[in-house]
Design a protein around this motif. Sequence first.
Motif, mmCIF file in Angstrom:
data_model
loop_
_atom_site.group_PDB
_atom_site.id
_atom_site.type_symbol
_atom_site.label_atom_id
_atom_site.label_comp_id
_atom_site.label_asym_id
_atom_site.label_seq_id
_atom_site.Cartn_x
_atom_site.Cartn_y
_atom_site.Cartn_z
ATOM 1 N N GLU A 284 -1.448 -0.121 11.645
ATOM 2 C CA GLU A 284 -2.436 -0.945 10.964
ATOM 3 C C GLU A 284 -3.835 -0.943 11.573
ATOM 4 N N CYS A 285 -3.921 -0.711 12.878
ATOM 5 C CA CYS A 285 -5.226 -0.867 13.541
ATOM 6 C C CYS A 285 -6.225 0.180 13.037
ATOM 7 N N ILE A 286 -7.391 -0.296 12.586
ATOM 8 C CA ILE A 286 -8.402 0.635 12.076
ATOM 9 C C ILE A 286 -9.466 0.942 13.143
ATOM 10 N N LYS B 15 0.823 -1.222 0.000
ATOM 11 C CA LYS B 15 0.000 0.000 0.000
ATOM 12 C C LYS B 15 0.850 1.263 0.000
ATOM 13 N N TYR B 16 2.028 1.184 0.609
ATOM 14 C CA TYR B 16 2.906 2.354 0.602
ATOM 15 C C TYR B 16 3.501 2.562 -0.791
ATOM 16 N N PHE B 17 3.753 1.457 -1.489
ATOM 17 C CA PHE B 17 4.218 1.567 -2.879
ATOM 18 C C PHE B 17 3.092 2.127 -3.763
ATOM 19 N N TYR B 18 1.871 1.727 -3.470
ATOM 20 C CA TYR B 18 0.715 2.275 -4.205
ATOM 21 C C TYR B 18 0.655 3.788 -3.992
ATOM 22 N N CYS C 177 -4.663 -0.336 0.046
ATOM 23 C CA CYS C 177 -5.261 1.005 0.059
ATOM 24 C C CYS C 177 -4.223 2.118 0.281
ATOM 25 N N PRO C 178 -4.005 2.976 -0.698
ATOM 26 C CA PRO C 178 -3.026 4.051 -0.531
ATOM 27 C C PRO C 178 -3.496 5.116 0.464
ATOM 28 N N LEU C 179 -4.819 5.268 0.566
ATOM 29 C CA LEU C 179 -5.342 6.233 1.528
ATOM 30 C C LEU C 179 -5.096 5.724 2.956
ATOM 31 N N GLY C 180 -5.278 4.441 3.117
ATOM 32 C CA GLY C 180 -4.972 3.818 4.411
ATOM 33 C C GLY C 180 -3.503 4.001 4.759
ATOM 34 N N ALA C 181 -2.655 3.882 3.738
ATOM 35 C CA ALA C 181 -1.206 4.064 3.958
ATOM 36 C C ALA C 181 -0.923 5.499 4.404
ATOM 37 N N ALA C 182 -1.580 6.455 3.724
ATOM 38 C CA ALA C 182 -1.358 7.865 4.077
ATOM 39 C C ALA C 182 -1.857 8.145 5.489
ATOM 40 N N LEU C 183 -3.032 7.615 5.810
ATOM 41 C CA LEU C 183 -3.594 7.866 7.141
ATOM 42 C C LEU C 183 -2.790 7.160 8.232
#
Lengths: 304, 65
Positions: free
Chosen positions: A251-253, A127-130, A200-206
């Motif tokens: 990682e925890c959502i 996801k960070y690569f995304y 998810c790249p947004l998840g990576a950003a958040l």
Amino acid sequence: MVQPFKGINPVFRLPVQVVSFGVHRLGIFRKLPEGWHAEIPRTSAVTCGLNCQACELAWLGCPMGMTQQYVIDNRFPFYIIGILLLIGVTIGRAACGWLCPLGLVLDVINKGCKPKYTPPDWMRLIKYFYLGGLVVLASVTSLIFFCRYLCFGAVLGIIPYWLTWQTVSYTWLFYHLGAFAFYITFSFYVGGRAWCRYFCPLGAALSLGGVFSMVRLNYNWVWCTHCDMCKKVCPMGIDPTKATTLMNRLECIKCARCVKKCPNKCLSVGPAPLFTPGKDEKVTRRVPVGDARPVGEIQAEPHK
Amino acid sequence: MDIRKSWSKLVTRLRGAPVPDDLIIRLRWFLLFMAILAVYIGLQMGDDWYVKDSATYDWARGLGY
């Protein structure tokens, strides 16, 4: 003796998700009696979920789509970075668990599916690569490349778009449906929110801001019997008993499934301390929160 | 020790590393300030972005419109 909830009660999650989904779709008011009005502008407000603006019903911008547009226009995305950091530092990835409209779709689709395979943890780096890749690809191709070719969220956009305008070619429609089928199959196989976990790249950003989030998962080892129920239900495949580790913070959502499932109520989702305790301030907290205790150690309070 | 082993060892160590609360609390306020500053700068830089021209369905239109 079972402890009561000290944090946010997980029963509120589904209603919050549904309301959030509805709020993201308020663009439905764009449909006037004489037909769809594409010329009615959408807001420039950024949302904290993957919410494709190609959707007829969307009125908030997807940060990832906007970032690409900024890159294509050769502008530095101060606004997007600021908003992502603001969301990350305040609620962190709780946005994924509680507010993301795609998250609700994934939760509904994956309800009850059991993982058959656990991919290696390095795959979480994808996801960070995304995230990096979408910026690079947008600048190289001058296209909103990620949304066109790689994004799962496009499904939320492309299908309503096709239903209302019928102008999307079938090739692209089937391409996106194929991508959707791939991710769904993958998530059935892996279990939980495979998209959020690996892609998810947004998840990576958040998650980068989420390390400093004001909302966190607390773990009280005193009552824990190490039944591992929390690990089994975690859609992100993490160990909630290691609440303070970097992995968990990234990682925890905060979906609170573990909170709901824990028979001894050892876990809670709640506010993180905002200030460091002063030197003279007595620490009155008797129960250590946040660190896992190795199995086999004597419990301070026997489980009843 | 081969690279793969040492790499996976490093990842395991990083993954399980506890992040001290003190550090997080201090950095959090700094980041919050930076975030607000970034949003302010972003809003000051111009109001002609994204939404007016291409926030709608431009990319989707390109798929066959």
